[in-house]
Design a protein around this motif. Structure first.
Motif, PDB file in Angstrom:
ATOM      1  N   TYR A  90       2.178   1.745  -3.405  1.00 54.29           N
ATOM      2  CA  TYR A  90       1.251   2.173  -4.491  1.00 54.29           C
ATOM      3  C   TYR A  90       0.318   3.154  -4.103  1.00 54.29           C
ATOM      4  O   TYR A  90      -0.807   3.513  -4.541  1.00 54.29           O
ATOM      5  N   ALA A  91       0.466   3.827  -2.798  1.00 57.86           N
ATOM      6  CA  ALA A  91      -0.205   4.636  -2.333  1.00 57.86           C
ATOM      7  C   ALA A  91      -0.393   6.022  -3.246  1.00 57.86           C
ATOM      8  O   ALA A  91      -1.667   6.600  -3.559  1.00 57.86           O
ATOM      9  N   ALA A 135      -5.635   6.420   1.136  1.00 58.83           N
ATOM     10  CA  ALA A 135      -4.262   6.540   0.324  1.00 58.83           C
ATOM     11  C   ALA A 135      -3.396   7.433   1.233  1.00 58.83           C
ATOM     12  O   ALA A 135      -2.220   6.926   1.222  1.00 58.83           O
ATOM     13  N   LEU A 144      -3.060   4.891  -5.821  1.00 59.48           N
ATOM     14  CA  LEU A 144      -4.420   4.965  -5.023  1.00 59.48           C
ATOM     15  C   LEU A 144      -5.045   6.278  -4.946  1.00 59.48           C
ATOM     16  O   LEU A 144      -6.055   6.589  -5.309  1.00 59.48           O
ATOM     17  N   ALA A 145      -4.008   7.211  -4.785  1.00 65.86           N
ATOM     18  CA  ALA A 145      -4.409   8.629  -4.595  1.00 65.86           C
ATOM     19  C   ALA A 145      -4.893   9.430  -5.889  1.00 65.86           C
ATOM     20  O   ALA A 145      -5.816  10.184  -6.074  1.00 65.86           O
ATOM     21  N   SER A 201      -4.791  14.689   4.647  1.00 64.24           N
ATOM     22  CA  SER A 201      -3.831  14.437   3.514  1.00 64.24           C
ATOM     23  C   SER A 201      -3.055  15.269   3.092  1.00 64.24           C
ATOM     24  O   SER A 201      -2.183  15.204   2.203  1.00 64.24           O
ATOM     25  N   ALA A 247       0.668  -1.235  -0.057  1.00 70.05           N
ATOM     26  CA  ALA A 247       0.036   0.111   0.071  1.00 70.05           C
ATOM     27  C   ALA A 247       0.865   1.242   0.023  1.00 70.05           C
ATOM     28  O   ALA A 247       0.537   2.206  -0.597  1.00 70.05           O
TER      29      ALA A 247
END
Lengths: 514, 494
Positions: free
Chosen positions: A287-288, A332, A291-292, A429, A284
């Motif tokens: 690949y964050a 994310a 995803l974001a 975020s 995760a």
């Protein structure tokens, strides 16, 4: 009282099924009786959830009210239930929305018995996903929920329902295929499906026992990660896997849309939180960014897509893509924060996660409300085309007021619930995924645009005379319909001005899980 | 001397069949009642066997042994283990529901039921046989009546062709197996000095690895033809389509399991090293059957062809489970045999009900059945969910361990074979939508009547079984596992 404490989750989980079985034995012509049985029956799990909420120990750690029974011993799967703050919030959302959806369906007169039974089965399916602490049980309930939803759309939907229901089914089953394979793989490697055990074992695993030696652990983990992501992304739905959603929503009966948007989409986001973050923290993290990016795309394209619609229901459907994007953005951010020692990041990601989970709850309330309001006007006018409305506010002032109130919650007006959660998400975020957050916040501008477009087309502007007189005269929202909206509006306002009661529970889960 | 319950189960149908033949041909109702009574009796006995089988003790139970031709080592030896007990129950269920469904047959019901019962005796006989000669004996008894049942009572358009094709395929397959069986018999005699067809004896025969490798393929594939294994499957959909409803139910529900079961009992259990050597090939065939069968089923417009090819796909899963040779996969295969048996019997039953009323099975020509026959619609939907491997139903309980078992051996095959799940969902849901829920075509309007109470009993019986196993796997899985343990012992593994 021990009995209730020990079996509380099972009681909540299976009481809808029991009510459905009771309804099965009622005479099918007694429509009124069936409706009331379904409504009162669906209040049982809600009441039990309130008991659960009140007994939930905010200072306790881990999963509470755990129950574990033998189920499928041959492959070491047990019927393991338990809740933490995250599940509890979702259970509350489910048991709250189901009675409202049933009340909203009181105007259904075609095969009421089958309809109500399907709804109650659907509730059990959804609750099972939220309570499961066994990966196989999770998958079982995950798939089971598809069946009642398919038939609700296929049997009680509008014109293009055959296409939409099959698309919904095949999309979700196809998406779950990778999940199924990854679940099997985990079961083969560890010989258990118990989630608390897998949380310990899988992220730390260095070798793949029981599998052929040529498989590389890093590759397997990455592929399995994406298999999980795709299954849940289809359900959320994340751009570009969202195309089933507008069709399914548009064709589903009103109450079906309420549950679909209110709860079913949360199953996907719940999967991200319950399975992906704890099981694949490293993947995760890697690949964050991806995803974001998908989340931002969902927010921006969802808003644009929504703005471009002329069908009121499709407009609301695309708004779900837009709003659920914020949930994934928060997720994310938490993924990107894994292992970081930066104190700012350490302080921010729990905020983002709190926001994401609260956004799931909030979107459940406002999306269910919006779909219901679309249903109310559709039932009277038999059109959802925004160009056919116009200037209806003077004709239906109460309906107009409720519509504006709910739209504002969806838009994120401060003082209502949407603002709280979206603010938390972007606040959390910001230091982690600054660029994506900025773009997402610009996307909020278009959220405002499409919601105002919806309100303008329906309520304001020149009055469409067609609805003012004669047989087409638009009637005001009735008492039953107000009764459906009232709890939603109370919750929307309540969370908007005083979110502490629910954030305490959510934060409990955030702190203990990640 | 214990109560010879297995022999009674085996011979009840054939004796009843003979008695039915002695009844006057025009007394159709008495014939039917007699048939139902015999079927009910056999079902009750098989239920009794199922529930009194002691899973803790495992092994072969209810054994009976009689010398039949001692000079040649041929005996009558019956017994059931955890693998065959569910199949005995399955046969009982299919026989019972098959009789209920066939109530309306007007053309020579006396002969129809007599042949059907000879078939049933053959099937029971294979499942309980512990003697190789006896297994072949019952196997041929099961295959032969199929020819007459299809050729006489079948669908007029293809029945001669299909009956011929089916019989030739199956006889060739069984002859090939028989050659292998004789080879085993002689080599066992050379190795141990005992002339015997008894399978428990043959298990101890110490066949050399080379012998096993040479003979496994003919023996296994010869039987697997009846299990519908790719590329020897194409008799099967033709046979399904041509057969009358009850025969299709028997054919797909039980007879195909006969092939898989015999392939397991004779091929894998007597020639375990051969099985290990050839398992990649069997797995390849099985995986092709799973995916290819699903795709072909997707393309069909005739409901019976669709179900026929879906049977190829699902029996492919059984073969896939067998080819894993590990505990999980074999357990799944055992449960899948039962699950697919009741499911496909239900499919054919409902298809038969529709065909009897609409006189067509073409999916494009059908529609709106759920309005007039809601009970059948619900039955078909439940069967469809089982077929799709939907959790909560027996199909999931069976398929999940099969795929897990494949993961141990060859992950790629699991991934490829899983494509079939989505394809299956697509054709099943499309079929349900078109046949049951779309508006009824005008030419059918008013001609369709609801199913009768006997049909409902049949539908409920199988649906309950599928749901109970799906929700409570422990009613069947532990029993199958004891059978699997026995197989693993022969394979020399854990």
């Amino acid at each position: 009282m021990d009995f209730i404490n020990n079996y509380l989750l099972s009681l909540i989980l299976f009481s809808p099924t029991l009510v459905a079985l009771v309804i099965f034995f009622l005479p099918k012509d007694e429509m009124k009786f069936i409706r009331w049985t379904a409504l009162i029956g669906s209040l049982i799990p809600f009441a039990l959830t309130l008991v659960l909420w009140s007994r939930f120990n905010l200072n306790g750690s881990g999963f509470q009210f755990q129950e574990q029974y033998k189920w499928y011993e041959a492959i070491n799967s047990t019927f393991h239930l338990g809740v933490d703050g995250l599940s509890l919030t979702m259970v509350l959302l489910t048991t709250l929305l189901t009675p409202l959806a049933i009340l909203a369906s009181f105007n259904i007169s075609d095969r009421v018995k089958a309809y109500m039974m399907l709804f109650l089965f659907l509730e059990t399916g959804m609750l099972g996903v939220f309570m499961a602490l066994d990966l196989l049980i999770f998958f079982v309930f995950w798939e089971i929920g598809l069946v009642p939803m398919y038939f609700l759309i296929n049997q009680w939907g509008s014109a293009n329902r055959n296409y939409a229901s099959l698309k919904f089914m095949i999309y979700t089953m196809g998406g779950s295929l990778g999940l199924l394979l990854a679940v099997q793989m985990l079961g083969v490697v560890f010989g258990t499906y118990d989630l608390p055990q897998l949380y310990e074992l899988w992220p730390a695993a260095q070798t793949l026992s029981n599998l052929p030696a040529w498989l590389d652990i890093g590759t397997v983990k990455t592929v399995a990660f994406w298999a999980f992501v795709i299954a849940f992304a289809v359900k959320v739905p994340l751009w570009p896997f969202h195309t089933w959603l507008p069709d399914a929503h548009t064709e589903a009966p009103t109450a079906g849309s309420m549950i679909l948007a209110g709860v079913l989409l949360k199953l996907g986001a719940y999967g991200f939180l319950r399975l992906i973050l704890p099981l694949y923290p490293e993947q995760a993290l890697v690949y964050a960014g991806a995803l974001a990016l998908l989340a931002t795309a969902a927010i921006v394209f969802g808003a644009f897509g929504s703005y471009g619609q002329t069908d009121f229901k499709r407009l609301v459907a695309y708004s779900s893509v837009n709003h659920m994007g914020f949930v994934v953005l928060g997720i994310a951010a938490a993924a990107a924060a894994y292992g970081s020692t930066d104190p700012v990041v350490q302080a921010s990601y729990p905020i983002a996660l709190n926001g994401a989970i609260l956004q799931m709850f909030n979107h459940g309330l406002s999306a269910a409300g919006m779909f219901f309001l679309v249903g109310v006007i559709y039932e009277r006018t038999h059109t959802r085309n925004l160009n056919d409305f116009g200037g209806l506010f003077p004709l239906v002032p109460v309906y107009g007021g409720i519509l504006i109130f709910t739209s504002m919650a969806s838009l994120g007006l401060p003082g209502l619930n949407g603002f709280v959660s979206e603010f938390l998400v972007v606040r959390g975020s910001w230091p982690i995924l600054t660029v994506y957050t900025v773009i997402s916040m610009l996307g909020l501008l278009f959220t405002g645009a499409y919601i105002l477009k919806g309100i303008k087309s329906v309520l304001h502007g020149p009055l469409n005379e067609h609805w003012a007189h004669g047989e087409h005269k638009l009637t005001e929202i009735n008492f039953r319909e107000i009764l459906v909206m009232a709890p939603l509006m109370v919750m929307i306002l309540w969370i908007g001005v005083w979110p502490v009661w629910i954030l305490n529970v959510i934060n409990k889960a955030v702190v203990s899980l990640f | 001397m214990t109560f010879p319950i297995l022999s009674i189960i085996v011979f009840t149908p054939i004796v009843a069949g003979m008695l039915i033949l002695l009844m006057p041909a025009q007394r159709k109702n008495e014939v039917r009642v007699m048939a139902l009574a015999a079927a009910t009796f056999a079902l009750l006995l098989s239920i009794w066997v199922y529930f009194t089988y002691d899973s803790n003790a495992a092994g072969y139970q209810f054994q009976e042994t009689y010398n039949w031709l001692p000079a040649l080592g041929i005996g009558y030896h019956v017994g059931v283990d955890g693998m065959s007990t569910p199949l005995v129950l399955l046969t009982g269920v299919v026989m019972f529901t098959g009789v209920l469904i066939s109530w309306g047959i007007e053309d020579r019901p006396r002969e129809f039921f007599a042949f059907l019962f000879i078939l049933a005796s053959g099937v029971f006989g294979v499942f309980v046989a512990l003697d190789l000669f006896q297994l072949f004996f019952f196997y041929e008894i099961a295959v032969f009546p199929m020819f007459l049942l299809i050729a006489i009572w079948g669908w007029i358009v293809t029945r001669e062709y299909a009956a011929m094709k089916l019989t030739l395929y199956l006889f060739i397959g069984s002859v090939v197996s028989l050659v292998g069986a004789l080879a085993m018999y002689w080599v066992s005699y050379q190795n141990t000095g005992v002339l015997s067809f008894d399978m428990l004896q043959l298990e101890q025969a110490n066949f050399s690895e080379q012998f096993q490798i040479i003979w496994f393929l003919p023996v296994f594939l010869g039987f697997a033809v009846l299990g519908g294994i790719w590329p020897f499957h194409n008799w099967s959909p033709d046979g399904h389509v041509a057969a009358p409803t009850a025969v299709s139910m028997f054919h797909a529900g039980v007879l195909m399991k006969l092939g898989a079961f015999a392939a397991l009992r004779v091929g894998i259990m007597l020639l375990p090293q051969g099985a290990q050597f050839w398992s990649p090939l069997v797995m390849t065939f099985a995986a092709i059957a799973v995916v290819y069968g699903a795709f072909i089923a997707f393309m069909q417009e005739d409901m019976k062809y669709m179900i026929g090819f879906s049977s190829v796909s699902h029996m492919g899963l059984v073969m896939l489970g067998l080819s894993t040779l590990n505990k999980t996969g074999l357990t799944g295969a055992g449960v899948q045999m039962f699950s697919h048996g009741v499911m496909t019997a239900l499919f054919f039953a409902v298809t038969g009900m529709i065909y009897d009323r609409a006189h067509t099975r073409q999916i494009p020509e059908l529609g709106g059945m759920s309005k007039v026959m809601p009970f059948a619609a619900i039955g078909f939907i439940i069967g469809g969910l089982v077929s799709m491997g939907m959790p909560g139903f027996s199909g999931f309980i069976a398929e999940f361990p099969i795929f897990m078992g494949v993961w141990y051996v060859q992950p790629w095959v699991a991934i490829i074979a899983s494509i079939s799940i989505v394809i299956t969902a697509a054709y099943i849901m499309r079929n349900i939508r078109d046949v049951f829920f779309r508006p009824m075509p005008e030419n059918l309007e008013g001609h369709i009547t609801d199913v009768n109470v006997l049909d409902k009993v049949a539908i409920v019986t199988v649906c309950v079984l599928m749901i109970v196993i799906g929700l409570f796997p422990r009613v069947m899985v532990p029993m199958v596992q004891t059978g699997v343990d026995n197989i693993l012992r022969l394979l020399g593994g854990a």
